[in-house]
Design an enzyme around this catalytic site. Structure first.
Site, PDB file in Angstrom:
ATOM      1  CE  LYS A 216      -4.172  -1.738  -0.009  1.00 35.38           C
ATOM      2  NZ  LYS A 216      -5.464  -1.966   0.845  1.00 35.38           N
ATOM      3  NE  ARG A 252      -7.520  -8.190  -1.977  1.00 35.28           N
ATOM      4  CZ  ARG A 252      -6.822  -7.616  -2.661  1.00 35.28           C
ATOM      5  NH1 ARG A 252      -5.962  -6.463  -2.233  1.00 35.28           N
ATOM      6  NH2 ARG A 252      -7.134  -7.471  -3.840  1.00 35.28           N
TER       7      ARG A 252
HETATM    8  C1  7PJ Z   1      -8.180  -4.336  -0.215  1.00 38.52           C
HETATM    9  C2  7PJ Z   1      -9.019  -5.059  -1.176  1.00 38.52           C
HETATM   10  C3  7PJ Z   1      -8.169  -4.501   1.258  1.00 38.52           C
HETATM   11  C4  7PJ Z   1      -9.800  -6.142   1.000  1.00 38.52           C
HETATM   12  C5  7PJ Z   1      -7.727  -4.029  -2.437  1.00 38.52           C
HETATM   13  C6  7PJ Z   1      -4.541  -2.998  -3.265  1.00 38.52           C
HETATM   14  C7  7PJ Z   1      -5.767  -2.223  -3.705  1.00 38.52           C
HETATM   15  N1  7PJ Z   1     -10.098  -5.866  -0.259  1.00 38.52           N
HETATM   16  N2  7PJ Z   1      -8.568  -4.810  -2.435  1.00 38.52           N
HETATM   17  N3  7PJ Z   1      -8.872  -5.242   1.588  1.00 38.52           N
HETATM   18  N4  7PJ Z   1      -7.300  -3.837  -1.042  1.00 38.52           N
HETATM   19  N5  7PJ Z   1     -10.771  -6.598   1.690  1.00 38.52           N
HETATM   20  O1  7PJ Z   1      -4.704  -4.287  -3.015  1.00 38.52           O
HETATM   21  O2  7PJ Z   1      -3.449  -2.423  -3.195  1.00 38.52           O
HETATM   22  O3  7PJ Z   1      -7.244  -3.777   1.824  1.00 38.52           O
HETATM   23  S1  7PJ Z   1      -7.149  -3.309  -4.004  1.00 38.52           S
END
Ligand code: 7PJ
Length: 271
Positions: A216, A252
């Site tokens: 991030k 994730r």
């Molecule tokens: C997240 C996501 C997160 C959940 C993305 C990236 C942006 N889904 N999808 N949590 N981030 N649940 O991966 O940089 O933080 S997209």
């Protein structure tokens, strides 16, 4: 169907597989398809409990995608993987979730927390799929313009508590739901770090907490680049371990092997 905390014991890793043109610099649909499948399989070999397949970018500034386009991106990947590779579908669209669940997806990762598509709750309720409810202030295209909170941890916790109640009212079993504070979704660098420090307030809601800190931009910015749009692996691992220490359950991530290793070490420390 077991409770989500049994299916994903702490710590569990969710690998990120994007099937979006802005995530792949070149090549045609077949290249992207093959690439997504190879990386999903590798992530499971490296210890991912599940891989999250997404056909719509939700990064800051991203535009929305039509249901047909999203289906065109994710269905071939799900058709190829379904079965041996456990998959999650990253979507806010009922139609995409329904098709993904038919093709074997066991979790719906909805960054709108059931505020996007009024049909999604029923699809999840009737299917028995797991659900992740995520906090976001604003919408992806504009969410980083001027995020404002009086107390970010209290407001995110209160939002997630309300969305959990909404989901349960819609017939989705509480034991199938996990919560996500949504790092980077309508939050400044300072707000993201405040929220990470006070993650215990989200964990206290009593549901497993999923965190997405991997790569991030707040990580790159805290390292000194005020215009960073991403963060390095080293910083992602530190953030994941901090979240683990505060009770996070599901991570994730883009770099599965390294996160599995770091979190295995963190989990071996008696608490
Ligand atoms: C997240 C996501 C997160 C959940 C993305 C990236 C942006 N889904 N999808 N949590 N981030 N649940 O991966 O940089 O933080 S997209």
């Amino acid at each position: 169907m077991s409770a989500i905390e049994e299916r994903f014991p702490r710590p569990s890793v969710m690998g990120v597989v994007n099937v979006t043109p802005d995530s792949f610099s070149d090549g045609g649909v077949n290249f992207r398809l093959g690439d997504a499948i190879v990386s999903a399989r590798r992530m499971v070999e490296e210890g991912a409990a599940i891989v999250d397949i997404g056909g719509e970018s939700t990064r800051p500034g991203a535009d929305a995608v039509s249901p047909d386009e999203e289906l065109r991106r994710v269905v071939p990947v799900l058709e190829e993987l379904g079965g041996p590779v456990p998959v999650s579908i990253d979507t806010a669209k009922a139609e995409v979730a329904r098709r993904a669940i038919e093709l074997g997806a066991e979790l719906v990762n909805d960054v709108t927390a059931l505020r996007g598509d009024p049909g999604l709750a029923e699809v999840v309720a009737s299917s028995g799929a797991y659900l992740c409810l995520m906090h976001m202030q604003g919408e992806p295209r504009t969410m980083q313009d001027s995020p404002t909170y009086e107390d970010v941890a209290a407001e995110v916790a209160s939002f997630l508590e309300q969305r959990l109640a909404f989901a349960v009212d819609a017939g989705i079993a509480e034991e199938r739901i996990c919560l996500d504070p949504g790092f980077g979704f309508g939050k400044t660098v300072e707000q993201n770090f405040e929220l990470l420090g006070r993650l215990g307030q989200i964990v206290a809601l009593g549901r497993p907490v999923l965190v997405g800190l991997s790569r991030k931009r707040s990580l790159g910015r805290i390292l000194g680049d005020p215009n960073a749009t991403t963060g390095p692996l080293s910083a992602s691992l530190a953030a994941a371990v901090e979240a683990y220490d505060r009770g996070a359950a599901i991570f994730r991530v883009h770099d599965v092997r390294e996160h599995v290793e770091a979190l295995t070490v963190a989990a071996a420390v008696p608490r």
